[in-house]
Design a protein around this motif. Structure first.
Motif, PDB file in Angstrom:
ATOM      1  N   ARG A 200      40.815  29.293  54.693  1.00 30.28           N
ATOM      2  CA  ARG A 200      40.499  30.408  55.586  1.00 30.28           C
ATOM      3  C   ARG A 200      41.505  31.552  55.411  1.00 30.28           C
ATOM      4  O   ARG A 200      42.712  31.350  55.437  1.00 30.28           O
ATOM      5  N   GLY A 201      40.977  32.763  55.187  1.00 30.48           N
ATOM      6  CA  GLY A 201      41.838  33.923  55.046  1.00 30.48           C
ATOM      7  C   GLY A 201      42.470  34.075  53.677  1.00 30.48           C
ATOM      8  O   GLY A 201      43.264  34.978  53.456  1.00 30.48           O
ATOM      9  N   LYS A 202      42.132  33.181  52.734  1.00 28.82           N
ATOM     10  CA  LYS A 202      42.717  33.251  51.395  1.00 28.82           C
ATOM     11  C   LYS A 202      41.621  33.597  50.395  1.00 28.82           C
ATOM     12  O   LYS A 202      40.484  33.181  50.532  1.00 28.82           O
ATOM     13  N   ASP A 203      41.987  34.381  49.348  1.00 21.89           N
ATOM     14  CA  ASP A 203      41.020  34.618  48.295  1.00 21.89           C
ATOM     15  C   ASP A 203      40.973  33.382  47.407  1.00 21.89           C
ATOM     16  O   ASP A 203      41.802  32.492  47.566  1.00 21.89           O
ATOM     17  N   PRO A 204      40.038  33.193  46.496  1.00 17.00           N
ATOM     18  CA  PRO A 204      39.066  34.191  46.038  1.00 17.00           C
ATOM     19  C   PRO A 204      37.772  34.171  46.849  1.00 17.00           C
ATOM     20  O   PRO A 204      37.421  33.148  47.416  1.00 17.00           O
ATOM     21  N   PHE A 205      37.109  35.315  46.843  1.00 17.17           N
ATOM     22  CA  PHE A 205      35.797  35.422  47.471  1.00 17.17           C
ATOM     23  C   PHE A 205      34.712  35.749  46.451  1.00 17.17           C
ATOM     24  O   PHE A 205      33.542  35.807  46.795  1.00 17.17           O
ATOM     25  N   THR A 206      35.116  36.007  45.197  1.00 15.92           N
ATOM     26  CA  THR A 206      34.168  36.367  44.137  1.00 15.92           C
ATOM     27  C   THR A 206      34.606  35.703  42.834  1.00 15.92           C
ATOM     28  O   THR A 206      35.724  35.193  42.719  1.00 15.92           O
ATOM     29  N   ARG A 207      33.736  35.763  41.835  1.00 18.90           N
ATOM     30  CA  ARG A 207      34.107  35.236  40.527  1.00 18.90           C
ATOM     31  C   ARG A 207      35.212  36.065  39.886  1.00 18.90           C
ATOM     32  O   ARG A 207      36.069  35.522  39.182  1.00 18.90           O
ATOM     33  N   MET A 208      35.231  37.363  40.125  1.00 15.75           N
ATOM     34  CA  MET A 208      36.342  38.155  39.578  1.00 15.75           C
ATOM     35  C   MET A 208      37.643  37.799  40.305  1.00 15.75           C
ATOM     36  O   MET A 208      38.721  37.818  39.709  1.00 15.75           O
ATOM     37  N   GLY A 209      37.514  37.425  41.577  1.00 11.75           N
ATOM     38  CA  GLY A 209      38.696  36.941  42.296  1.00 11.75           C
ATOM     39  C   GLY A 209      39.199  35.624  41.718  1.00 11.75           C
ATOM     40  O   GLY A 209      40.413  35.384  41.647  1.00 11.75           O
ATOM     41  N   ASN A 210      38.269  34.764  41.299  1.00 14.21           N
ATOM     42  CA  ASN A 210      38.665  33.531  40.619  1.00 14.21           C
ATOM     43  C   ASN A 210      39.511  33.833  39.396  1.00 14.21           C
ATOM     44  O   ASN A 210      40.583  33.247  39.185  1.00 14.21           O
ATOM     45  N   MET A 211      39.031  34.747  38.564  1.00 21.33           N
ATOM     46  CA  MET A 211      39.742  35.049  37.321  1.00 21.33           C
ATOM     47  C   MET A 211      41.089  35.689  37.601  1.00 21.33           C
ATOM     48  O   MET A 211      42.082  35.414  36.904  1.00 21.33           O
ATOM     49  N   LYS A 212      41.156  36.528  38.622  1.00 19.69           N
ATOM     50  CA  LYS A 212      42.452  37.106  38.991  1.00 19.69           C
ATOM     51  C   LYS A 212      43.439  36.012  39.364  1.00 19.69           C
ATOM     52  O   LYS A 212      44.610  36.026  38.961  1.00 19.69           O
ATOM     53  N   GLY A 213      42.946  35.029  40.108  1.00 16.94           N
ATOM     54  CA  GLY A 213      43.806  33.922  40.503  1.00 16.94           C
ATOM     55  C   GLY A 213      44.295  33.110  39.311  1.00 16.94           C
ATOM     56  O   GLY A 213      45.473  32.726  39.248  1.00 16.94           O
ATOM     57  N   PHE A 214      43.399  32.828  38.365  1.00 19.30           N
ATOM     58  CA  PHE A 214      43.812  32.104  37.158  1.00 19.30           C
ATOM     59  C   PHE A 214      44.856  32.893  36.377  1.00 19.30           C
ATOM     60  O   PHE A 214      45.888  32.357  35.956  1.00 19.30           O
ATOM     61  N   ARG A 215      44.590  34.166  36.166  1.00 18.44           N
ATOM     62  CA  ARG A 215      45.486  34.968  35.327  1.00 18.44           C
ATOM     63  C   ARG A 215      46.862  35.107  35.964  1.00 18.44           C
ATOM     64  O   ARG A 215      47.889  34.983  35.290  1.00 18.44           O
ATOM     65  N   ASN A 216      46.896  35.373  37.251  1.00 12.31           N
ATOM     66  CA  ASN A 216      48.201  35.489  37.925  1.00 12.31           C
ATOM     67  C   ASN A 216      48.992  34.183  37.837  1.00 12.31           C
ATOM     68  O   ASN A 216      50.214  34.195  37.639  1.00 12.31           O
ATOM     69  N   ALA A 217      48.284  33.065  37.978  1.00 13.57           N
ATOM     70  CA  ALA A 217      48.965  31.766  37.929  1.00 13.57           C
ATOM     71  C   ALA A 217      49.571  31.523  36.544  1.00 13.57           C
ATOM     72  O   ALA A 217      50.711  31.032  36.429  1.00 13.57           O
ATOM     73  N   PHE A 218      48.849  31.861  35.491  1.00 10.14           N
ATOM     74  CA  PHE A 218      49.393  31.647  34.141  1.00 10.14           C
ATOM     75  C   PHE A 218      50.505  32.643  33.825  1.00 10.14           C
ATOM     76  O   PHE A 218      51.458  32.305  33.107  1.00 10.14           O
ATOM     77  N   ILE A 219      50.418  33.863  34.363  1.00  8.26           N
ATOM     78  CA  ILE A 219      51.521  34.816  34.199  1.00  8.26           C
ATOM     79  C   ILE A 219      52.783  34.274  34.864  1.00  8.26           C
ATOM     80  O   ILE A 219      53.886  34.314  34.292  1.00  8.26           O
ATOM     81  N   ASP A 220      52.633  33.730  36.064  1.00  6.49           N
ATOM     82  CA  ASP A 220      53.782  33.135  36.763  1.00  6.49           C
ATOM     83  C   ASP A 220      54.341  31.948  35.971  1.00  6.49           C
ATOM     84  O   ASP A 220      55.559  31.750  35.901  1.00  6.49           O
ATOM     85  N   ALA A 221      53.453  31.171  35.371  1.00  2.48           N
ATOM     86  CA  ALA A 221      53.896  30.011  34.605  1.00  2.48           C
ATOM     87  C   ALA A 221      54.638  30.422  33.338  1.00  2.48           C
ATOM     88  O   ALA A 221      55.607  29.761  32.936  1.00  2.48           O
ATOM     89  N   GLN A 222      54.186  31.493  32.701  1.00  2.75           N
ATOM     90  CA  GLN A 222      54.913  32.001  31.532  1.00  2.75           C
ATOM     91  C   GLN A 222      56.337  32.408  31.903  1.00  2.75           C
ATOM     92  O   GLN A 222      57.300  32.073  31.202  1.00  2.75           O
ATOM     93  N   SER A 223      56.463  33.116  33.014  1.00  2.00           N
ATOM     94  CA  SER A 223      57.785  33.526  33.483  1.00  2.00           C
ATOM     95  C   SER A 223      58.638  32.318  33.841  1.00  2.00           C
ATOM     96  O   SER A 223      59.838  32.266  33.533  1.00  2.00           O
TER      97      SER A 223
END
Length: 444
Positions: A200-223
């Motif tokens: 509740r109150g957390k994204d994603p709400f769309t498929r593009m939100g899904n991809m944003k979540g994946f990409r941010n997570a892998f960027i954080d993992a690279q760092s």
């Protein structure tokens, strides 16, 4: 020779106290084969999964492993002999997608421990910490010939957590079921589930939100990987899993139905330089079979399940066969404690669809869908998945042709020990499996 389930349960408590492998790993795999006798199975039609079937065969088991197999194999003295005349012998079934133990029976809220629905990213959780080994569904799966399973967390999140590969033996601790040195896995999910079941109150709400979540997570993992290499960062359980995907230490099991989303996830893997292991469910995989073969991605799917939600509508009964024809590592999975009891029939249904299209799938190919192919994908094919000399004696003796709807698993063996014997007196390992006969009810 015949050990009933209760005796096996007691023995497993005694022999699983020492570490079999991975002594320095947290929550190590303690699986130990149970004490076994030397056994000869004679007179059966043998289907090895890595070769053609043959009739009137003999299979010799010593020290829990397959010692010899053939049509004119002499039976050494002192062996227990199982007369399997008129029966069929296959490797034990491997269920590539199970939730047994995490979504347990009886299905009440406190037993639904497969989805950590608190964040979009729960890569830090391990499904083995939710598994209840006394779930009666384990026994029912054994009765369907399932000897090994890949248990996954649920698909409510983008990153759902880590999976675990277990031998389907009675146990108190999940670590005593856990297969040593299997490929580590993490479950990801795209599509409707992380959208519909987001916290509740957390994204994603769309498929593009899904991809944003994946990409941010892998960027954080690279760092995180860069800082970890320099020793500048505290251990982070979430990023340990995601960075393990990047380094190849952890394979991915991706819940994904639509062809376009599978293609997008492939592009994601290219962007961040990791290898996708398996797409699960994948009801539209037939649309991109050539791409999946080119990428070397396995697919675990059903024979004909479809239509239970929007992204599952555009399915075809030839999905599995079309993947096999394209050269994709094809697997039939259950995703269900009910279907887990009839995975041999699920493979048969998918094989039958190919026959209707007048382009056959061989029996050997169909058997691999539920035995050798998942073993290879899970990194355990050197130990199980086929009736090969030196491998574990994970074996099913079927009452009938295993591709028949009438076939029952008469005897199931794990490492040469009988864990199911339909001719033996019933001895249930769970109170939830103990019922009253009709005669008892009528006399009350």
């Amino acid at each position: 020779m015949q050990l009933n389930s209760l005796l096996i349960f007691v023995i497993s408590m005694l022999v699983a106290s020492s570490i079999y492998a991975e002594p320095d790993a947290p929550y190590p795999a303690n699986y130990q084969p149970l004490p076994s006798t030397s056994v000869a199975i004679v007179g059966a039609t043998i289907m090895p999964a890595d070769g053609e079937e043959f009739i009137n065969g003999t299979l010799i088991i010593r020290d829990g492993k397959i010692a010899e197999m053939g049509q004119d194999v002499p039976i050494p003295s002192g062996m227990d002999v199982i007369n399997a005349q008129g029966k069929w012998v296959t490797p034990g079934i491997i269920d590539m997608h199970s939730h047994i133990g995490a979504f347990s029976s009886p299905s009440i809220p406190s037993m639904r421990n497969g989805n950590e629905k608190t964040e979009k990213n729960t890569a830090e959780v391990w499904v083995e910490h939710s598994i209840w080994p006394q779930d009666p569904a384990f026994q029912r799966a054994r009765e369907g010939g399932v000897t090994t399973m890949n248990i996954l967390p649920g698909s409510a999140n983008l990153f759902n957590g880590r999976s675990v590969v277990v031998k389907n033996i009675p146990a108190v601790r999940v670590q005593d079921m856990k297969v040593p040195n299997a490929v580590k896995g993490a479950k990801l999910a795209c599509g409707e589930n992380p959208i519909n079941y987001a916290a509740r109150g957390k994204d994603p709400f769309t498929r593009m939100g899904n991809m944003k979540g994946f990409r941010n997570a892998f960027i954080d993992a690279q760092s995180y990987l860069k800082k970890k290499q320099s020793g500048e960062i505290k251990q982070d359980l979430e990023l340990e899993t995601i960075s393990g995907i990047l380094t190849g230490e952890i394979t991915t099991h991706i819940h994904c139905y639509r062809a376009d989303e599978m293609a997008t996830m492939i592009e994601l893997s290219h962007e961040f330089g990791f290898k996708i292991g398996t797409f699960h469910h994948a009801t539209q995989a037939y649309k991109i079979a050539d791409l999946l073969a080119q990428e070397g991605i396995a697919v675990a799917t059903w024979s004909d399940r479809w239509g239970f939600k929007m992204e599952a509508y555009d399915a075809v009964p030839l999905n599995a066969a079309s993947l096999e024809w394209a050269g994709v590592q094809t697997i039939i999975h259950s995703d269900s404690s009910i279907l887990a009891q009839t995975l041999n029939v699920e493979a048969a249904k998918a094989m039958a669809q190919a026959k209707r299209a007048e382009k056959n799938i061989s029996r050997a190919q169909a058997l691999k869908w539920v035995t050798l192919n998942p073993a290879e994908t899970l990194g355990i094919a050197d130990r199980t998945g086929s009736l090969t000399k030196g491998k574990s004696a994970d074996i099913v003796i079927w009452s009938d042709d295993p591709f028949s709807i009438f076939a029952k698993a008469d005897i199931v063996m794990i490492d040469g020990v009988i864990v199911v014997d339909r001719s033996a007196p019933v001895s249930e390992t769970s109170d939830f499996l103990v019922g009253q006969s009709m005669e008892e009810l009528e006399n009350e």
